[in-house]
Scaffold this motif. Structure first.
Motif, PDB file in Angstrom:
ATOM      1  N   UNK A  32      -7.955  63.442 -59.610  1.00 56.69           N
ATOM      2  CA  UNK A  32      -7.741  63.012 -58.130  1.00 56.69           C
ATOM      3  C   UNK A  32      -7.854  64.302 -57.284  1.00 56.69           C
ATOM      4  N   UNK A  33      -8.943  64.213 -56.405  1.00 59.29           N
ATOM      5  CA  UNK A  33      -9.505  65.341 -55.628  1.00 59.29           C
ATOM      6  C   UNK A  33      -9.622  64.700 -53.985  1.00 59.29           C
ATOM      7  N   UNK A  34      -9.051  65.573 -53.110  1.00 60.08           N
ATOM      8  CA  UNK A  34      -8.984  65.232 -51.754  1.00 60.08           C
ATOM      9  C   UNK A  34     -10.535  65.144 -51.194  1.00 60.08           C
ATOM     10  N   UNK A  35     -10.702  64.571 -50.285  1.00 56.18           N
ATOM     11  CA  UNK A  35     -12.042  64.792 -49.644  1.00 56.18           C
ATOM     12  C   UNK A  35     -12.768  66.040 -49.044  1.00 56.18           C
ATOM     13  N   UNK A  36     -11.948  67.047 -48.593  1.00 53.40           N
ATOM     14  CA  UNK A  36     -12.569  68.243 -48.369  1.00 53.40           C
ATOM     15  C   UNK A  36     -12.937  69.300 -49.457  1.00 53.40           C
ATOM     16  N   UNK A  37     -11.778  69.143 -50.524  1.00 53.10           N
ATOM     17  CA  UNK A  37     -12.288  70.008 -51.784  1.00 53.10           C
ATOM     18  C   UNK A  37     -13.518  69.244 -52.525  1.00 53.10           C
ATOM     19  N   UNK A  38     -13.509  67.999 -52.555  1.00 51.79           N
ATOM     20  CA  UNK A  38     -14.756  67.076 -53.087  1.00 51.79           C
ATOM     21  C   UNK A  38     -16.020  67.505 -52.385  1.00 51.79           C
ATOM     22  N   UNK A  39     -15.984  67.518 -51.172  1.00 51.35           N
ATOM     23  CA  UNK A  39     -17.113  68.096 -50.288  1.00 51.35           C
ATOM     24  C   UNK A  39     -17.599  69.331 -50.664  1.00 51.35           C
ATOM     25  N   UNK A  40     -16.837  70.219 -50.722  1.00 54.63           N
ATOM     26  CA  UNK A  40     -17.268  71.740 -51.256  1.00 54.63           C
ATOM     27  C   UNK A  40     -17.680  71.665 -52.302  1.00 54.63           C
ATOM     28  N   UNK A  41     -17.119  71.112 -53.408  1.00 52.60           N
ATOM     29  CA  UNK A  41     -17.498  71.065 -54.507  1.00 52.60           C
ATOM     30  C   UNK A  41     -19.296  70.490 -54.778  1.00 52.60           C
ATOM     31  N   UNK A  42     -19.172  69.408 -54.078  1.00 50.08           N
ATOM     32  CA  UNK A  42     -20.660  68.829 -54.104  1.00 50.08           C
ATOM     33  C   UNK A  42     -21.741  69.923 -53.320  1.00 50.08           C
ATOM     34  N   UNK A  43     -21.276  70.533 -52.427  1.00 55.77           N
ATOM     35  CA  UNK A  43     -22.250  71.641 -51.629  1.00 55.77           C
ATOM     36  C   UNK A  43     -22.282  72.699 -52.799  1.00 55.77           C
ATOM     37  N   UNK A  44     -21.322  73.299 -53.335  1.00 56.07           N
ATOM     38  CA  UNK A  44     -21.751  74.193 -54.315  1.00 56.07           C
ATOM     39  C   UNK A  44     -22.677  73.732 -55.483  1.00 56.07           C
ATOM     40  N   UNK A  45     -22.340  72.486 -55.934  1.00 57.22           N
ATOM     41  CA  UNK A  45     -23.095  72.091 -57.092  1.00 57.22           C
ATOM     42  C   UNK A  45     -24.525  71.883 -56.698  1.00 57.22           C
ATOM     43  N   UNK A  46     -24.676  71.360 -55.413  1.00 58.89           N
ATOM     44  CA  UNK A  46     -26.208  71.117 -54.739  1.00 58.89           C
ATOM     45  C   UNK A  46     -27.014  72.474 -54.719  1.00 58.89           C
ATOM     46  N   UNK A  47     -26.542  73.842 -54.811  1.00 56.40           N
ATOM     47  CA  UNK A  47     -26.925  74.929 -54.542  1.00 56.40           C
ATOM     48  C   UNK A  47     -26.447  76.044 -55.667  1.00 56.40           C
ATOM     49  N   UNK A  48     -26.486  75.779 -56.918  1.00 51.91           N
ATOM     50  CA  UNK A  48     -25.631  76.570 -57.664  1.00 51.91           C
ATOM     51  C   UNK A  48     -26.448  78.141 -57.845  1.00 51.91           C
ATOM     52  N   UNK A  49     -25.387  79.035 -57.803  1.00 51.87           N
ATOM     53  CA  UNK A  49     -26.025  80.527 -57.935  1.00 51.87           C
ATOM     54  C   UNK A  49     -26.255  80.921 -56.629  1.00 51.87           C
TER      55      UNK A  49
END
Length: 281
Positions: A32-49
């Motif tokens: 379970x992951x709320x919307x805002x942490x999920x969005x941040x994770x997706x943003x980080x994974x889209x631009x690794x490093x």
């Protein structure tokens, strides 16, 4: 930023992030992951490093015209994301904090852009982790708990530790009265000795927890979650403490107090997961 990107499946370590379904999975088990942490994770994974600045996250999560305590909201979202990944701010494996700048993704990432629904579902899913499944079903996760200010959860946690310290010190200060109370029990020497030993052991443990929370010791959440399994039997044993006061209260009051104390170890765990003692992001 996320809306302009095609749906993708990200794999990193034992985790998978499916942006099409809005799911984070660990070894096939949904976390379970709320919307805002999920969005941040997706943003980080889209631009690794790459460095993802706090301002970029603010524009994505809170568009212009939205009034919010941005600093508190972002810190809370990052903390919840780290809890879901089992990551540590002090020794990060996934999310690195760059002071006053933003965040950067550290781990290797595999990105799969499905061409059809069939491709998206073709990836094999590892067998479920029985231990994780049990914990997910029985114990609360950080995502299941309400949000509250650090001051509130810290104060409540410290008050519970002081309550237990009062039990231990009060018992050791009244050993003669307790010995008289237990003397009617068969094999009274064993519970009397158990009381003395557990009180003496738990006084430094509770003192350590008080200072660890006050000074926000790094990695306290993860350490407490491991320590909790050892504290649980001690706390359940000391839930019988009100019956040591039967010279002063009746058995009904003692029973009512005991029911509260049975819940106390679970309350302490929840307060730690809600942020008691957590370092600032």
């Amino acid at each position: 930023m996320i809306d302009n990107q095609p749906a993708a499946l990200y794999r990193f370590g034992v985790f998978e992030l499916d942006t099409a379904r809005g799911e984070l999975r660990r070894q096939g088990i949904r976390i379970k992951l709320h919307a805002q942490p999920f969005q941040i994770l997706a943003m980080l994974l889209a631009r690794p490093t790459e460095i993802l600045t706090r301002e970029e996250i603010c524009r994505e999560l809170w568009p212009d015209g939205t009034f919010v305590d941005f600093e508190h909201g972002l810190n809370s979202a990052i903390n919840r994301l780290r809890e879901a990944l089992g990551d540590k701010a002090s020794n990060p494996r996934f999310v690195e904090t760059l002071a006053r700048r933003g965040y950067r993704w550290l781990a290797p990432v595999e990105r799969i852009v499905p061409s059809s629904a069939a491709v998206a579902t073709a990836a094999p899913i590892p067998a479920p982790d029985p231990q994780a499944s049990f914990l997910d079903r029985v114990l609360a996760s950080p995502q299941d708990l309400p949000r509250s200010s650090h001051a509130v959860v810290q104060t409540l946690f410290l008050l519970l530790q002081l309550m237990y310290l009062g039990f231990y010190i009060g018992a050791l200060a009244n050993l003669a009265e307790i010995n008289d109370l237990l003397s009617s029990l068969p094999h009274a020497a064993q519970p009397f000795l158990l009381l003395i030993v557990t009180a003496a052991v738990m006084i430094p443990v509770r003192t350590f927890l008080c200072f660890a929370v006050l000074f926000r010791a790094p990695g306290l959440r993860e350490r407490y979650r491991k320590l909790w399994l050892l504290l649980l039997p001690m706390d359940l044993l000391w839930s019988l403490a009100p019956f040591l006061l039967l010279h002063h209260i009746n058995s009904g009051v003692a029973l009512a107090c005991m029911t509260f104390l049975v819940y106390s170890p679970f309350a302490q765990r929840s307060l730690i997961l809600m942020g008691a003692g957590s370092p600032r992001s």
